[in-house]
Scaffold this active site. Structure first.
Site, PDB file in Angstrom:
ATOM      1  N   SER A  14      -1.222  -5.297   3.095  1.00  0.00           N
ATOM      2  CA  SER A  14      -2.385  -4.436   3.335  1.00  0.00           C
ATOM      3  C   SER A  14      -3.215  -4.291   2.064  1.00  0.00           C
ATOM      4  CB  SER A  14      -1.933  -3.045   3.788  1.00  0.00           C
ATOM      5  OG  SER A  14      -1.262  -3.113   5.013  1.00  0.00           O
ATOM      6  N   ARG A  42      -5.561   3.568  -1.824  1.00  0.00           N
ATOM      7  CA  ARG A  42      -4.738   4.244  -0.818  1.00  0.00           C
ATOM      8  C   ARG A  42      -5.619   5.049   0.147  1.00  0.00           C
ATOM      9  NH1 ARG A  42       0.602   4.418   0.367  1.00  0.00           N
ATOM     10  NH2 ARG A  42       0.911   3.039  -1.408  1.00  0.00           N
ATOM     11  N   HIS A  45      -6.619   2.473   2.505  1.00  0.00           N
ATOM     12  CA  HIS A  45      -5.443   2.095   3.291  1.00  0.00           C
ATOM     13  C   HIS A  45      -5.187   3.087   4.432  1.00  0.00           C
ATOM     14  CE1 HIS A  45      -0.919   2.027   3.809  1.00  0.00           C
ATOM     15  NE2 HIS A  45      -1.180   0.755   3.960  1.00  0.00           N
TER      16      HIS A  45
END
Lengths: 210, 210
Positions: A14, A42, A45
């Site tokens: 990812s 993040r 993400h």
């Protein structure tokens, strides 16, 4: 069906894809440092939203202040149970940190009723009474952000750092601009976007990377 | 500082602004019915992301099937504690529904280890053993969506409905396209976006509106 089933591999892949997309859509984009990079990636993400490349602002050495709270057995206060639920409590326990969400606390409800304020605001009042380093993690409640600003200005509260990322249409963008006018160390997602998931992701990025 | 402090007013005003923005950016946009409208608007309320005007798909009478589960003391299974944390449990308790997130359950971990699968997949196996109507609410784990498809095709699982809105870069968009190829009643957020917050918001919208 053929699909990746190894959680570590899924996460690694990812982050590779996220970097590839950044290279593709924003070839000149550069991160200021490893920690900002970890937080911004993040955030993407967690949301699949590349707006966070531009909307996240790091004010007054906020990341260092957050790490200070985490490394000194400080307390995290969240505005929603959802944000608290998303934070990696195993890592917080290892560090000896405490964490609370006061929104459904009976004492919070009483303070809210008594003063005619939101439960989120009452939660900030309650948090201000606690000793030790304080980190506020807010993904939902503009009124909590405003209360922190008010109590800081009146000298009633010493917030070591604030993750100020409420999402929404009434007060969310405004409260985030307001905290950027202060000297409070803060990570802010400008504009309407944000959320409890984002708030948790920012703390997790720091916990994993620091 | 002058800001709205009444939670009911904040929510009401938010939905007004959302409708104004839709009128502005998509004057020809129409909702299929009241429940779809409630779900799509709450998705936007939770994320401040108007992509959900187009990405949410309602397959095989999914909303009616979800209401059936909720009105018949069925069980909600979520893939994350965060999704479960965001769902209105007071309303579920009033309906006599049950709700579980098995991801950190010791039994889940054992099944995952034993079969070399993700904990999310093991959670679906565990859920399949329970009696009664079943609603799966997935904001995070593509492997859980794939597992539901596999077990439905093999006849091992009868899922009454699935909220399939995992976010992410590996398998998320793909698993959502895959479930749209089946006859499983599902609410799906096409593409990479989604999340635990969205998953909870969809259920809350139905709980409030039905």
């Amino acid at each position: 069906m053929n699909y990746i089933k190894n959680p570590a591999k899924i996460e690694e892949k990812s982050f590779e894809i996220i970097q590839q997309i950044i290279d593709d859509i924003r070839p000149d984009y550069t991160f200021q440092n490893k920690l900002e990079e970890a937080i911004i990636k993040r955030a993407i993400h967690t949301t699949a939203d590349f707006d966070y490349l531009d909307s996240l602002v790091f004010q007054q050495d906020a990341i260092a202040k957050i790490i200070h709270v985490l490394q000194n057995k400080g307390t995290i206060f969240t505005d929603t149970n959802m944000a608290l639920s998303g934070i990696n409590k195993r890592l917080l326990d290892e560090l000896g940190c405490q964490y609370h969400c006061y929104v459904s606390d009976p004492e919070t409800m009483e303070i809210a009723k008594q003063h005619g304020i939101t439960r989120s605001m009452a939660g900030i009042k309650l948090a201000s009474l606690k000793d030790g380093p304080k980190l506020f993690v807010l993904g939902n409640a503009p009124t909590a952000v405003y209360k922190i600003i008010e109590m800081t200005e009146s000298g009633e509260l010493q917030a070591d750092a604030v993750v100020a990322v409420p999402v929404g249409f009434v007060g969310a963008a405004e409260c985030k601009e307001e905290i950027l006018e202060t000297d409070i160390p803060a990570i802010v997602a400008r504009g309407r976007k944000g959320g409890s998931n984002l708030a948790a992701a920012i703390i997790n990025a720091i916990l994993i990377t620091m």
